[in-house]
Design a protein around this motif. Structure first.
Motif, PDB file in Angstrom:
ATOM      1  N   GLY A   1       0.825  -1.204   0.000  1.00  9.30           N
ATOM      2  CA  GLY A   1       0.000   0.000   0.000  1.00  9.30           C
ATOM      3  C   GLY A   1       0.856   1.249   0.000  1.00  9.30           C
ATOM      4  O   GLY A   1       0.540   2.235  -0.681  1.00  9.30           O
ATOM      5  N   TYR A   2       1.953   1.216   0.776  1.00  9.44           N
ATOM      6  CA  TYR A   2       2.906   2.329   0.724  1.00  9.44           C
ATOM      7  C   TYR A   2       3.453   2.480  -0.689  1.00  9.44           C
ATOM      8  O   TYR A   2       3.532   3.599  -1.224  1.00  9.44           O
TER       9      TYR A   2
ATOM     10  N   VAL B   1      -4.149   2.057  -5.725  1.00  6.73           N
ATOM     11  CA  VAL B   1      -5.012   1.539  -4.671  1.00  6.73           C
ATOM     12  C   VAL B   1      -4.138   1.121  -3.506  1.00  6.73           C
ATOM     13  O   VAL B   1      -3.276   0.246  -3.646  1.00  6.73           O
ATOM     14  N   SER B   2      -4.350   1.752  -2.365  1.00  4.21           N
ATOM     15  CA  SER B   2      -3.567   1.454  -1.161  1.00  4.21           C
ATOM     16  C   SER B   2      -4.472   0.857  -0.094  1.00  4.21           C
ATOM     17  O   SER B   2      -5.431   1.495   0.339  1.00  4.21           O
ATOM     18  N   VAL B   3      -4.152  -0.362   0.319  1.00  8.49           N
ATOM     19  CA  VAL B   3      -4.868  -1.015   1.408  1.00  8.49           C
ATOM     20  C   VAL B   3      -3.966  -0.996   2.641  1.00  8.49           C
ATOM     21  O   VAL B   3      -2.899  -1.627   2.641  1.00  8.49           O
ATOM     22  N   ALA B   4      -4.347  -0.247   3.641  1.00  5.71           N
ATOM     23  CA  ALA B   4      -3.583  -0.170   4.895  1.00  5.71           C
ATOM     24  C   ALA B   4      -2.130   0.221   4.660  1.00  5.71           C
ATOM     25  O   ALA B   4      -1.215  -0.354   5.241  1.00  5.71           O
TER      26      ALA B   4
ATOM     27  N   SER C   1      -4.145   6.206   6.713  1.00  5.29           N
ATOM     28  CA  SER C   1      -4.986   6.493   5.542  1.00  5.29           C
ATOM     29  C   SER C   1      -5.759   7.788   5.732  1.00  5.29           C
ATOM     30  O   SER C   1      -6.002   8.524   4.768  1.00  5.29           O
ATOM     31  N   GLN C   2      -6.135   8.086   6.969  1.00  2.00           N
ATOM     32  CA  GLN C   2      -6.799   9.370   7.231  1.00  2.00           C
ATOM     33  C   GLN C   2      -5.880  10.537   6.890  1.00  2.00           C
ATOM     34  O   GLN C   2      -6.328  11.537   6.314  1.00  2.00           O
TER      35      GLN C   2
ATOM     36  N   LEU D   1      -7.245   5.394  -4.410  1.00  4.31           N
ATOM     37  CA  LEU D   1      -8.242   4.748  -3.561  1.00  4.31           C
ATOM     38  C   LEU D   1      -7.551   4.281  -2.281  1.00  4.31           C
ATOM     39  O   LEU D   1      -6.564   3.546  -2.329  1.00  4.31           O
ATOM     40  N   LEU D   2      -8.073   4.730  -1.153  1.00  5.09           N
ATOM     41  CA  LEU D   2      -7.564   4.326   0.156  1.00  5.09           C
ATOM     42  C   LEU D   2      -8.564   3.363   0.788  1.00  5.09           C
ATOM     43  O   LEU D   2      -9.762   3.644   0.842  1.00  5.09           O
ATOM     44  N   ILE D   3      -8.065   2.219   1.253  1.00 11.20           N
ATOM     45  CA  ILE D   3      -8.909   1.230   1.931  1.00 11.20           C
ATOM     46  C   ILE D   3      -8.193   0.845   3.228  1.00 11.20           C
ATOM     47  O   ILE D   3      -6.990   0.549   3.212  1.00 11.20           O
ATOM     48  N   HIS D   4      -8.922   0.853   4.338  1.00 11.58           N
ATOM     49  CA  HIS D   4      -8.245   0.561   5.608  1.00 11.58           C
ATOM     50  C   HIS D   4      -9.224  -0.030   6.615  1.00 11.58           C
ATOM     51  O   HIS D   4     -10.355   0.439   6.750  1.00 11.58           O
TER      52      HIS D   4
END
Length: 251
Positions: free
Chosen positions: A108-109, A126-129, A201-202, A186-189
């Protein structure tokens, strides 16, 4: 430096001029193997080639290769990914104008860094956590654990810094370069993530909003870092694929 990688291509489509999703693994001291990968298969099933490079810092070869990743967050570990894109484009396998990056945790980074620290490579990210503020994160962890803690020593080693105030950390923190982002993000956390705080992500969302950049933010309620809940795992993949299809159509 030779980089090993796994390429998954969509069934029934010629391996030529394909849209691509770069899918860097987490860790970063981990590796991708030629085994079933639900994430890669899920994306490839939608018509994309999926590239999973074992970039320097991975554990797929020897200790020296893993150590070669130290100090290369946002640097050579990042260009190991984009070099893979260039390799496939030169071979005619993928269309270099139709590439997105999608990853979780360190991946994600890498996705955020691909959007904020590199130019002209990715159409979406797309970054997940994914960690977004390395300086702030290290500062908070030092306050919590102390300078001599094993985790803190590890962080300094892989970041290639001596302290949380090292300017290098700001240089490689995507949230501090949101104004340079050129691709939708896209941020997913998971809200209950105890490995990479939800606040990472915030911070990225707030920075993108302040910079007037396009982004979306999906919160996975009651979910941890590893997406242990099947329903939210499906929610994550559905949101990620829809976002990639929107900004990088497979046809």
């Amino acid at each position: 430096m030779p980089i090993q990688a796994i390429l998954t291509t969509p069934k029934g489509r010629p391996e030529a001029n394909l849209p691509l999703v770069v899918l860097p693994h987490g860790g970063p001291q981990s590796q991708d193997d030629v085994t079933f990968d639900w994430l890669a298969q899920g994306v490839a099933s939608r018509g994309y080639a999926v590239l999973q490079p074992n970039y320097r810092g991975s554990t797929n070869t020897d200790h020296a290769f893993m150590e070669a990743g130290n100090g290369e967050w946002g640097g050579k570990m990042q260009t190991d990914l984009s070099d893979g894109v260039a390799f496939l484009a030169k071979a005619g396998v993928v269309d270099p104008k139709r590439v997105c990056i999608f990853g979780a945790s360190y991946g994600g980074y890498a996705a955020l860094a691909g959007a904020a620290l590199q130019k002209g490579v990715y159409r979406c990210a797309v970054s997940v956590a994914g960690p977004s503020d390395l300086a702030g994160r290290l500062h908070d962890e030092i306050l919590k654990y102390g300078e001599k803690n094993e985790l803190i020593r590890y962080r300094k080693r892989v970041y290639g810094v001596q302290s949380a105030s090292d300017p290098k950390l700001k240089a490689i923190s995507p949230a501090l370069h949101a104004n340079e982002v050129e691709a939708p993000v896209l941020l997913i956390h998971g809200k209950d993530d105890t490995v990479v705080p939800f606040s990472e992500s915030q911070k990225m969302a707030s920075a993108l909003k302040s910079a007037g950049k396009p982004y979306e933010f999906v919160t996975l309620n009651g979910e941890d870092h590893w997406l242990s809940n099947g329903a939210t795992r499906k929610q994550m993949l559905t949101a990620a694929v829809a976002f990639i299809e929107k900004h990088n159509p497979p046809n």
